[in-house]
Design a protein around this motif. Structure first.
Motif, PDB file in Angstrom:
ATOM      1  N   GLU A  15       0.851  -1.198   0.000  1.00  0.00           N
ATOM      2  CA  GLU A  15       0.000   0.000   0.000  1.00  0.00           C
ATOM      3  C   GLU A  15       0.884   1.244   0.000  1.00  0.00           C
ATOM      4  O   GLU A  15       1.683   1.458   0.896  1.00  0.00           O
ATOM      5  N   ARG A  16       0.738   2.071  -1.031  1.00  0.00           N
ATOM      6  CA  ARG A  16       1.689   3.156  -1.272  1.00  0.00           C
ATOM      7  C   ARG A  16       1.705   4.210  -0.176  1.00  0.00           C
ATOM      8  O   ARG A  16       2.770   4.681   0.220  1.00  0.00           O
ATOM      9  N   ARG A  17       0.543   4.578   0.323  1.00  0.00           N
ATOM     10  CA  ARG A  17       0.506   5.593   1.369  1.00  0.00           C
ATOM     11  C   ARG A  17       1.182   5.095   2.640  1.00  0.00           C
ATOM     12  O   ARG A  17       1.892   5.845   3.320  1.00  0.00           O
ATOM     13  N   LEU A  18       0.973   3.836   2.947  1.00  0.00           N
ATOM     14  CA  LEU A  18       1.592   3.259   4.133  1.00  0.00           C
ATOM     15  C   LEU A  18       3.112   3.178   3.973  1.00  0.00           C
ATOM     16  O   LEU A  18       3.868   3.526   4.888  1.00  0.00           O
ATOM     17  N   LEU A  19       3.578   2.730   2.828  1.00  0.00           N
ATOM     18  CA  LEU A  19       5.017   2.655   2.597  1.00  0.00           C
ATOM     19  C   LEU A  19       5.662   4.032   2.672  1.00  0.00           C
ATOM     20  O   LEU A  19       6.752   4.192   3.233  1.00  0.00           O
ATOM     21  N   ALA A  20       4.983   5.032   2.124  1.00  0.00           N
ATOM     22  CA  ALA A  20       5.520   6.397   2.185  1.00  0.00           C
ATOM     23  C   ALA A  20       5.590   6.884   3.625  1.00  0.00           C
ATOM     24  O   ALA A  20       6.551   7.562   4.025  1.00  0.00           O
ATOM     25  N   ARG A  61       2.653  -5.244   7.896  1.00  0.00           N
ATOM     26  CA  ARG A  61       1.575  -6.153   7.498  1.00  0.00           C
ATOM     27  C   ARG A  61       0.308  -5.894   8.301  1.00  0.00           C
ATOM     28  O   ARG A  61      -0.806  -5.890   7.755  1.00  0.00           O
ATOM     29  N   MET A  62       0.463  -5.664   9.592  1.00  0.00           N
ATOM     30  CA  MET A  62      -0.706  -5.392  10.432  1.00  0.00           C
ATOM     31  C   MET A  62      -1.360  -4.070  10.050  1.00  0.00           C
ATOM     32  O   MET A  62      -2.599  -3.973   9.965  1.00  0.00           O
ATOM     33  N   ALA A  63      -0.557  -3.044   9.820  1.00  0.00           N
ATOM     34  CA  ALA A  63      -1.115  -1.738   9.454  1.00  0.00           C
ATOM     35  C   ALA A  63      -1.838  -1.815   8.113  1.00  0.00           C
ATOM     36  O   ALA A  63      -2.886  -1.186   7.925  1.00  0.00           O
ATOM     37  N   GLN A  64      -1.302  -2.594   7.181  1.00  0.00           N
ATOM     38  CA  GLN A  64      -1.970  -2.740   5.886  1.00  0.00           C
ATOM     39  C   GLN A  64      -3.313  -3.452   6.049  1.00  0.00           C
ATOM     40  O   GLN A  64      -4.306  -3.075   5.397  1.00  0.00           O
ATOM     41  N   LEU A  65      -3.366  -4.456   6.913  1.00  0.00           N
ATOM     42  CA  LEU A  65      -4.619  -5.167   7.149  1.00  0.00           C
ATOM     43  C   LEU A  65      -5.696  -4.259   7.741  1.00  0.00           C
ATOM     44  O   LEU A  65      -6.890  -4.504   7.577  1.00  0.00           O
ATOM     45  N   ALA A  66      -5.282  -3.192   8.433  1.00  0.00           N
ATOM     46  CA  ALA A  66      -6.247  -2.275   9.043  1.00  0.00           C
ATOM     47  C   ALA A  66      -6.962  -1.402   8.019  1.00  0.00           C
ATOM     48  O   ALA A  66      -7.978  -0.776   8.348  1.00  0.00           O
ATOM     49  N   ARG A  90       0.245   9.503   9.721  1.00  0.00           N
ATOM     50  CA  ARG A  90       0.472   9.959   8.350  1.00  0.00           C
ATOM     51  C   ARG A  90      -0.515   9.366   7.353  1.00  0.00           C
ATOM     52  O   ARG A  90      -0.562   9.804   6.201  1.00  0.00           O
ATOM     53  N   VAL A  91      -1.289   8.366   7.770  1.00  0.00           N
ATOM     54  CA  VAL A  91      -2.265   7.769   6.862  1.00  0.00           C
ATOM     55  C   VAL A  91      -3.696   7.907   7.380  1.00  0.00           C
ATOM     56  O   VAL A  91      -4.642   7.556   6.663  1.00  0.00           O
ATOM     57  N   ALA A  92      -3.873   8.395   8.594  1.00  0.00           N
ATOM     58  CA  ALA A  92      -5.204   8.496   9.214  1.00  0.00           C
ATOM     59  C   ALA A  92      -5.587   9.957   9.436  1.00  0.00           C
ATOM     60  O   ALA A  92      -4.755  10.863   9.298  1.00  0.00           O
ATOM     61  N   ALA A 171       1.692 -16.121  18.182  1.00  0.00           N
ATOM     62  CA  ALA A 171       0.760 -15.020  17.965  1.00  0.00           C
ATOM     63  C   ALA A 171       0.127 -15.162  16.586  1.00  0.00           C
ATOM     64  O   ALA A 171       0.833 -15.173  15.577  1.00  0.00           O
ATOM     65  N   VAL A 172      -1.184 -15.289  16.568  1.00  0.00           N
ATOM     66  CA  VAL A 172      -1.928 -15.368  15.315  1.00  0.00           C
ATOM     67  C   VAL A 172      -2.591 -14.018  15.091  1.00  0.00           C
ATOM     68  O   VAL A 172      -3.388 -13.572  15.927  1.00  0.00           O
ATOM     69  N   ILE A 173      -2.255 -13.362  13.991  1.00  0.00           N
ATOM     70  CA  ILE A 173      -2.802 -12.031  13.734  1.00  0.00           C
ATOM     71  C   ILE A 173      -4.228 -12.196  13.217  1.00  0.00           C
ATOM     72  O   ILE A 173      -4.473 -12.842  12.191  1.00  0.00           O
ATOM     73  N   HIS A 174      -5.164 -11.623  13.968  1.00  0.00           N
ATOM     74  CA  HIS A 174      -6.586 -11.658  13.634  1.00  0.00           C
ATOM     75  C   HIS A 174      -7.048 -10.283  13.163  1.00  0.00           C
ATOM     76  O   HIS A 174      -6.556  -9.261  13.649  1.00  0.00           O
ATOM     77  N   VAL A 175      -8.015 -10.293  12.266  1.00  0.00           N
ATOM     78  CA  VAL A 175      -8.707  -9.066  11.872  1.00  0.00           C
ATOM     79  C   VAL A 175     -10.179  -9.228  12.204  1.00  0.00           C
ATOM     80  O   VAL A 175     -10.842 -10.142  11.695  1.00  0.00           O
ATOM     81  N   PHE A 176     -10.676  -8.372  13.090  1.00  0.00           N
ATOM     82  CA  PHE A 176     -12.098  -8.334  13.435  1.00  0.00           C
ATOM     83  C   PHE A 176     -12.746  -7.203  12.657  1.00  0.00           C
ATOM     84  O   PHE A 176     -12.199  -6.096  12.594  1.00  0.00           O
ATOM     85  N   ARG A 177     -13.923  -7.452  12.086  1.00  0.00           N
ATOM     86  CA  ARG A 177     -14.651  -6.443  11.322  1.00  0.00           C
ATOM     87  C   ARG A 177     -16.090  -6.350  11.819  1.00  0.00           C
ATOM     88  O   ARG A 177     -16.747  -7.378  11.988  1.00  0.00           O
ATOM     89  N   ARG A 178     -16.545  -5.135  12.020  1.00  0.00           N
ATOM     90  CA  ARG A 178     -17.946  -4.930  12.381  1.00  0.00           C
ATOM     91  C   ARG A 178     -18.733  -4.589  11.119  1.00  0.00           C
ATOM     92  O   ARG A 178     -18.410  -3.629  10.417  1.00  0.00           O
TER      93      ARG A 178
END
Length: 207
Positions: A15-20, A61-66, A90-92, A171-178
């Motif tokens: 994700e370009r904005r995140l990498l920047a 990786r975690m920030a991109q998943l968000a 810088r991305v929010a 540690a298993v990285i989970h993504v919860f979505r509402r």
């Protein structure tokens, strides 16, 4: 920057904005004295006996998943010295960090000020410090022992939580979505990430 190409892109962070944002934040500012020369290695950066900065690849990786967008309100749990908060700012649209170690929280706020970041702050305390607030994205910068019920209560419609949950020592990285059907989760990848504080939930998550 070598870290971007050798650690982040090769780990699937595109994700370009995140990498920047990651390239723009001087990671060496946030690591412990004596470790500035290794600030960009792909490993945890210990700050105290219990606190740390995640490796660049795991954090990226975690920030991109968000899936953070410019207008999002973001909660950064376990901000440590403020590195993750500075990148997320810088991305929010707005970032609130919480850090249990008061001295680290103060240092984090100083770092944000030094970088001229005005849309983020770090609060000394735990998630009770933001009780009643609502966030579009929540990142947890360390592993927890159970599903994050207290954080789910803070999640806006359409919001995401990215959190490492310990399963048999991994540690298993989970993504919860509402969404309109409630809160669902996916398991994304495994990682070696230490426990964040001694935070454990009192009750089990109910779907």
């Amino acid at each position: 920057m070598a870290m971007i190409d050798s650690q982040l892109r090769t780990s699937g962070v595109t994700e370009r904005r995140l990498l920047a944002a990651i390239a723009d934040v001087p990671r060496e500012m946030f690591v412990a004295e004596g470790r500035k020369s290794v600030a960009y290695v792909d490993d945890l950066q210990p700050l105290t006996s219990q606190r740390f900065i995640l490796s660049p690849a795991h954090f990226g990786r975690m920030a991109q998943l968000a899936e953070i967008t410019e207008g999002n309100r973001v909660l950064d749990v376990g901000s440590a010295s403020g590195y993750s908060t500075a990148v997320l700012a810088r991305v929010a649209g707005l970032v609130v960090g919480v850090e249990a170690d008061a001295s680290l929280a103060s240092r984090a706020d100083d770092h944000l000020t030094q970088l001229g970041i005005e849309n983020a702050s770090v609060i000394a305390g735990d998630i009770e410090a933001v009780a009643g607030q609502i966030f579009d994205a929540i990142l947890v910068q360390g592993a927890v022992d159970a599903e994050p019920n207290d954080l789910i209560r803070l999640l806006a419609p359409g919001g995401r939580i990215v959190v490492p949950i310990l399963r048999r020592g991994i540690a298993v990285i989970h993504v919860f979505r509402r969404n309109h059907d409630g809160v669902m989760f996916t398991s994304e990848f495994d990682a070696t990430i230490p426990r964040l504080w001694s935070w454990a939930q009192k009750d089990e998550f109910v779907f």
